[in-house]
Enzyme design. Structure first.
Site, short mmCIF file in Angstrom:
data_model
loop_
_atom_site.label_atom_id
_atom_site.label_comp_id
_atom_site.label_asym_id
_atom_site.label_seq_id
_atom_site.Cartn_x
_atom_site.Cartn_y
_atom_site.Cartn_z
N ASP A 224 6.15 -64.36 -2.66
CA ASP A 224 7.16 -64.60 -3.68
C ASP A 224 6.40 -64.68 -5.01
OD1 ASP A 224 9.39 -65.09 -5.17
OD2 ASP A 224 10.14 -66.72 -3.91
C1 BGC Z 1 12.40 -65.59 -6.37
C2 BGC Z 1 12.51 -64.34 -5.53
C3 BGC Z 1 12.51 -63.13 -6.42
C4 BGC Z 1 11.25 -63.14 -7.25
C5 BGC Z 1 11.14 -61.97 -8.19
C6 BGC Z 1 11.25 -65.53 -7.34
O1 BGC Z 1 11.30 -66.59 -8.24
O2 BGC Z 1 12.24 -66.71 -5.52
O3 BGC Z 1 13.67 -64.38 -4.76
O4 BGC Z 1 12.61 -61.97 -5.64
O5 BGC Z 1 11.23 -64.32 -8.04
O6 BGC Z 1 12.06 -62.10 -9.21
#
Ligand code: BGC
Length: 744
Positions: A224
């Site tokens: 993530d």
């Molecule tokens: C989120 C993800 C997301 C990623 C990219 C993170 O903060 O938890 O779900 O895909 O950011 O934006």
């Protein structure tokens, strides 16, 4: 020491961290891959340095978020959404779409519940599998997220999810496992949190033992955004791609660890080869062209499928086209279509409910509109808004109130502290329902809201969760009966927050969340304690009625085939979502009263009937056995239920299934009862037991059930006579175990 030169080594390591916020390095001779959110639309940002939705993204179709789509209970529809998303992703040059999210909606307050399908792993994984198949059919990868046990937003970077192994395997990992095994996503995104003490991003048990060895995952693990706390540890644990770019600092740390020999080169080789496979997959197939007009129509269709009819007293719905309708509530002109945070999409267009209702009415003049409440919050004009709305309602034949949660009340990044609708909206409903008995409430919200009072006040309730850009069209179609509602709840609506099984253990404290309810999540928990709920999981009405026949069960090679005839006994065509649950009342392990195992929907004309069937796999009937650390199918009588919701069983049948899986070995710590139960050791132990010397019953003398007390003694602590019987005990255990080993 690695064989390669320093420069070549750094270049290879650099492949395993992003090149920028959304891009990888060029891998295997292909152009850099672009990753983008997701999941319910493409968020391809114009500026490449922002991930909170502040920098604008290019307009793309905003389909219903998972909380809406989940209510369709329709994996084929999810697949069609996936195909459209894959085409749009390719149009924007996106190689991997960051979704779907299959975390379990553990607590109604979970801030990202709107991004997740369900409180149940079978329901959620079936929807997600359809979605993954659709996207990937277009040559675009998916990223199954957030792996794992990421069920709260509070303190999400540090929080440790403390979960017993049964709950982890049977509920929280299950929703990932079924998608990984069945739909084979090309990437999995690890979560921010810790799982039982170890960060998901540096957790070899999760990323290697479970994901790769147990489930056969052959894709790439992506972090993530910002979830890598220690790149060397995460690479060692099996995290292939750090996102966004960790820059040269991250590369140099890995190079240093490789050179010092504290990190094995095989970790790097493995990551690079997984990324090469991803690049090859992405580049091996091109998508069909995206059609934004067609996708808007699909967004409408999906939204209509996702609306749940919760109440319809005296058939208030569907509305007559010539009915005088008072539309009330600010959401009718400013619909809430999605949630906030990384998933936020700029829609290509938005259907406005009020306009769509006017379009469907025999005459636009028959439809009045009053704001009812301001989305900006409480103000001096509240009383006036209620007065105007009440007047309009009294002058009409039916009032349709658009209620719900505004964007500021829920989003990624925080959990809710309350699950009530705003008091001003309830006050409005009270006032309107006093003057207008035909009051319909349409709800927009990401997470679940309490509905006990709405249920008593409203004549009819439609639950739209979040419906995306076509929701306005969809609600008008359902209100006037052009679409017969067939959505079903994917989360229980409790009577009060305190009833939620996770209550008291959410969102945790001191960076720790104890999953104290264990496997009894959602309906499993409400059922266990027989708690009355406002609307159960799986619930939803229709403008027609369905009759269920007798549930048929048949054992087949891979599981149990369930079949049942469903008849439409009403006067409209409609779709019924038939839910199959299992139960094992005599189970030797803790179990939910009923667990969803499969669901099938059937579209029927009036008076038409069809027999539907499904195969429930033995895999899905197994529980995680703590004694043998393996999946075990309990033998004996099983019950299966065909149901219209988790609490509306229409037909029950029984079948006897043979046990399968490992048998725990006996040890000197096994209890006397456990040894007596064994067909070999039991009789041997009986022979060793001293025969009563007189007809005096020792139990009676002591006023106790001697057998019960002795039975729970470990055999090593059992004193039969003055002699030491250790040798005899050991040999009878050995005899039992050699037979058990054969069954293993
Ligand atoms: C989120 C993800 C997301 C990623 C990219 C993170 O903060 O938890 O779900 O895909 O950011 O934006």
């Amino acid at each position: 020491m690695p064989q390669t030169s320093d420069h070549a080594l750094s270049a290879r390591v650099a492949l395993t961290t992003g090149a920028s916020f959304w891009h990888t390095q060029p891998i295997a001779g292909f152009a850099p891959l672009m990753l983008a959110d997701g999941p319910h639309g493409i968020r391809a940002q114009i500026a490449s340095s922002d991930h909170l939705g502040i920098a604008p993204s290019q307009p793309a179709t905003c389909f219903p978020p998972a909380s809406g789509l989940g209510q369709s209970w329709d994996p084929e529809l999810a697949k069609r959404v996936g195909i459209a998303l894959g085409q749009e992703a390719a149009f924007f040059g996106v190689s991997v779409l960051l979704g779907p999210g299959v975390n379990i909606r553990r607590d109604p307050r979970g801030g990202r519940n709107f991004e997740y399908f369900s409180e149940d792993p079978i329901h959620g994984s079936d929807l997600a599998s359809g979605w993954v198949r659709g996207v990937q059919s277009q040559g675009v990868g998916t990223s199954l997220k957030h792996f794992a046990a990421n069920n709260a937003e509070t303190d999400r970077m540090r929080s440790d999810s403390v979960i017993d192994e049964r709950a982890l395997r049977e509920i929280y990992l299950k929703s990932f496992e079924r998608v990984v095994k069945g739909a084979k996503p090309w990437t999995v995104m690890c979560s921010y949190n810790k799982v039982n003490g170890t960060s998901a991003s540096q957790n070899p048990w999760l990323l290697q033992e479970i994901l790769r060895k147990d489930w056969g995952f052959d894709g790439a693990v992506v972090s993530d955004w910002g979830a890598v706390y220690n790149r060397v540890e995460s690479l060692r644990a099996g995290l292939d791609l750090e996102m966004p770019s960790g820059g040269d600092r991250s590369v140099q740390k890995v190079v240093a660890a490789l050179e010092a020999g504290s990190l094995d080169i095989s970790s790097l080789d493995q990551a690079v080869s997984n990324l090469e496979r991803l690049a090859t997959r992405v580049n091996s197939k091109s998508a069909e062209p995206a059609d934004f007009e067609a996708n808007h129509l699909l967004a409408r269709e999906v939204a209509a499928r996702s609306i749940v009819l919760l109440k319809n007293q005296n058939n208030v719905l569907p509305l007559r086209q010539d009915a005088r309708v008072a539309v009330i509530g600010a959401f009718a002109t400013a619909p809430r279509i999605q949630g906030g945070g990384s998933s936020h999409v700029v829609p290509t267009r938005v259907d406005i409910p009020l306009d769509e209702i006017r379009n469907r009415s025999a005459s636009g003049d028959l439809v009045s509109y009053s704001e009812g409440f301001s989305l900006a919050g409480a103000s001096d004009s509240d009383a006036l808004l209620v007065e105007q709305a009440t007047k309009a309602a009294a002058a009409a034949e039916v009032a349709v109130l658009f209620l719900g949660l505004s964007a500021s009340e829920e989003s990624e990044g925080f959990d809710r502290t309350s699950i009530t609708l705003p008091e001003r909206q309830i006050a409005l409903l009270r006032a309107v329902s006093l003057v207008q008995p035909n009051t319909v409430v349409f709800l927009s919200h990401g997470g679940t809201v309490l509905l006990a009072e709405v249920e008593t006040l409203a004549g009819a309730i439609l639950d739209g969760a979040l419906l995306g850009q076509g929701g306005g069209h969809a609600v008008a179609a359902v209100l006037f009966g052009a679409v017969n509602p067939s959505g079903r709840l994917s989360e229980t609506v409790p009577a009060k927050l305190e009833d939620a099984p996770s209550y008291g253990n959410f969102p945790g404290e001191f960076s720790q969340v104890l999953y104290g309810e264990s496997i009894f999540v959602g309906y499993r928990g409400y059922d266990l304690k027989d708690i009355a709920v406002t609307f159960p999981f799986g619930f939803g009405l229709s403008y027609t009625q369905f009759q269920y026949g007798e549930l048929g069960l048949q054992k087949v090679d891979s599981g149990v085939r369930v079949s049942i005839e469903i008849r439409n006994v009403g006067d409209r065509a409609g779709r019924e979502v038939v839910q199959f649950y299992s139960g094992k009342p005599d189970s030797k392990v803790r179990r939910a009263v009923r667990e969803l195992k499969s669901f099938v929907s059937v579209q029927l004309e009036p008076a038409e009937s069809k027999t539907i069937e499904a195969v429930i796999s033995f895999e899905d009937l197994k529980h995680w056995d703590i004694l043998t650390s393996s999946w075990v199918l309990e033998g004996g009588d099983w019950e299966f239920y065909a149901a219209a919701s988790s609490r509306d069983v229409r037909s029950t049948a029984q079948i006897n299934l043979p046990r399968s899986g490992l048998v725990p070995l006996l040890t000197m710590s096994s209890t006397v009862f456990e040894v007596l139960e064994d067909p070999i050791a039991g009789p041997l132990l009986m022979n060793l037991l001293p025969k009563p010397s007189s007809d005096v019953d020792a139990g009676e003398v002591l006023g106790i059930d001697l057998a019960a007390i002795m039975g729970s003694f470990p055999i090593s602590s059992m004193v039969l006579t003055q002699q030491d019987h250790t040798k005899e005990f050991e040999s009878l255990i050995k005899a039992a175990n050699s037979a058990r080993a054969e069954i293993r």
